[in-house]
Write a protein that holds these residues in place. Structure first.
Motif, PDB file in Angstrom:
ATOM      1  N   UNK A   2      86.602 -29.446  -4.279  1.00 26.75           N
ATOM      2  CA  UNK A   2      85.332 -28.848  -4.757  1.00 26.75           C
ATOM      3  C   UNK A   2      84.147 -29.431  -3.995  1.00 26.75           C
ATOM      4  N   UNK A   3      82.843 -28.760  -4.233  1.00 27.55           N
ATOM      5  CA  UNK A   3      82.041 -29.251  -3.329  1.00 27.55           C
ATOM      6  C   UNK A   3      80.632 -29.017  -4.306  1.00 27.55           C
ATOM      7  N   UNK A   4      80.053 -30.339  -4.756  1.00 32.83           N
ATOM      8  CA  UNK A   4      78.967 -30.178  -5.537  1.00 32.83           C
ATOM      9  C   UNK A   4      77.603 -29.743  -4.802  1.00 32.83           C
ATOM     10  N   UNK A  11      71.456 -28.191   5.546  1.00 38.39           N
ATOM     11  CA  UNK A  11      70.749 -27.048   6.506  1.00 38.39           C
ATOM     12  C   UNK A  11      71.383 -25.689   5.719  1.00 38.39           C
ATOM     13  N   UNK A  12      72.091 -25.723   4.753  1.00 39.87           N
ATOM     14  CA  UNK A  12      72.040 -24.590   3.908  1.00 39.87           C
ATOM     15  C   UNK A  12      70.978 -24.306   3.231  1.00 39.87           C
ATOM     16  N   UNK A  13      70.394 -25.275   2.675  1.00 40.99           N
ATOM     17  CA  UNK A  13      69.016 -24.957   2.138  1.00 40.99           C
ATOM     18  C   UNK A  13      69.203 -24.459   0.530  1.00 40.99           C
ATOM     19  N   UNK A  14      70.257 -24.957   0.020  1.00 34.99           N
ATOM     20  CA  UNK A  14      70.402 -24.583  -1.742  1.00 34.99           C
ATOM     21  C   UNK A  14      69.529 -25.445  -2.350  1.00 34.99           C
ATOM     22  N   UNK A  15      69.077 -24.670  -3.358  1.00 36.91           N
ATOM     23  CA  UNK A  15      67.987 -25.328  -4.524  1.00 36.91           C
ATOM     24  C   UNK A  15      69.018 -26.340  -5.338  1.00 36.91           C
ATOM     25  N   UNK A  16      68.257 -27.272  -5.650  1.00 38.71           N
ATOM     26  CA  UNK A  16      68.960 -28.251  -6.587  1.00 38.71           C
ATOM     27  C   UNK A  16      69.493 -28.070  -7.976  1.00 38.71           C
ATOM     28  N   UNK A  17      68.750 -27.043  -8.437  1.00 40.82           N
ATOM     29  CA  UNK A  17      68.880 -26.684 -10.054  1.00 40.82           C
ATOM     30  C   UNK A  17      69.402 -25.188  -9.868  1.00 40.82           C
ATOM     31  N   UNK A  19      72.664 -24.522 -10.171  1.00 45.15           N
ATOM     32  CA  UNK A  19      74.135 -24.392 -10.553  1.00 45.15           C
ATOM     33  C   UNK A  19      74.770 -25.937 -10.419  1.00 45.15           C
ATOM     34  N   UNK A  20      75.940 -26.101 -10.327  1.00 41.78           N
ATOM     35  CA  UNK A  20      76.528 -27.160 -10.342  1.00 41.78           C
ATOM     36  C   UNK A  20      77.199 -27.316  -8.962  1.00 41.78           C
TER      37      UNK A  20
END
Length: 123
Positions: A2-4, A11-17, A19-20
């Motif tokens: 899994x990848x949290x 560099x994917x720039x996913x937001x922190x909130x 999801x898990x």
């Protein structure tokens, strides 16, 4: 494995909130740290889908080509110099780095999309 979301590459720039978990790219032509899953490209970058389920439906209906091959796997790794094509909209994007080292999708023409750039390792 899994990848949290917090440990996904910056560099994917996913937001922190948001999801898990983050989608982990499958084994393929690019290393895990040097690519981005097709799901992130469709949902977070191009905004063609709002959820992961919508992005999966787009892929399963073969509306997305990577390097002119239809890809149905949402975790397929899209890396540097790969061309993401959407035949239904007629758009072509090339995956490049910006000046801060993040992935960006640059819109290219149809003639340039057919060219695959690569590097020479040994002459």
């Amino acid at each position: 494995r899994h990848l949290k979301r917090l440990f996904a590459p910056r560099d994917w720039m996913l937001n922190k909130l948001g999801g898990v978990f983050a989608p982990r790219p499958r084994a393929g032509p690019h290393k895990v740290r040097e690519c981005m899953p097709l799901l992130v490209v469709l949902r977070n970058r191009l905004k063609y889908a709002v959820t992961g389920r919508e992005a999966a439906m787009i892929c399963r209906q073969k509306h997305v080509n990577v390097d002119s091959k239809a890809r149905t796997d949402t975790k397929y790794p899209v890396g540097f110099q790969d061309v993401v094509e959407l035949p239904s909209t007629g758009e072509h994007f090339r995956m490049l780095y910006d000046n801060k080292g993040r992935f960006t999708l640059v819109k290219v023409g149809e003639a340039e999309a057919s060219i695959k750039l690569c590097r020479v390792t040994r002459v």
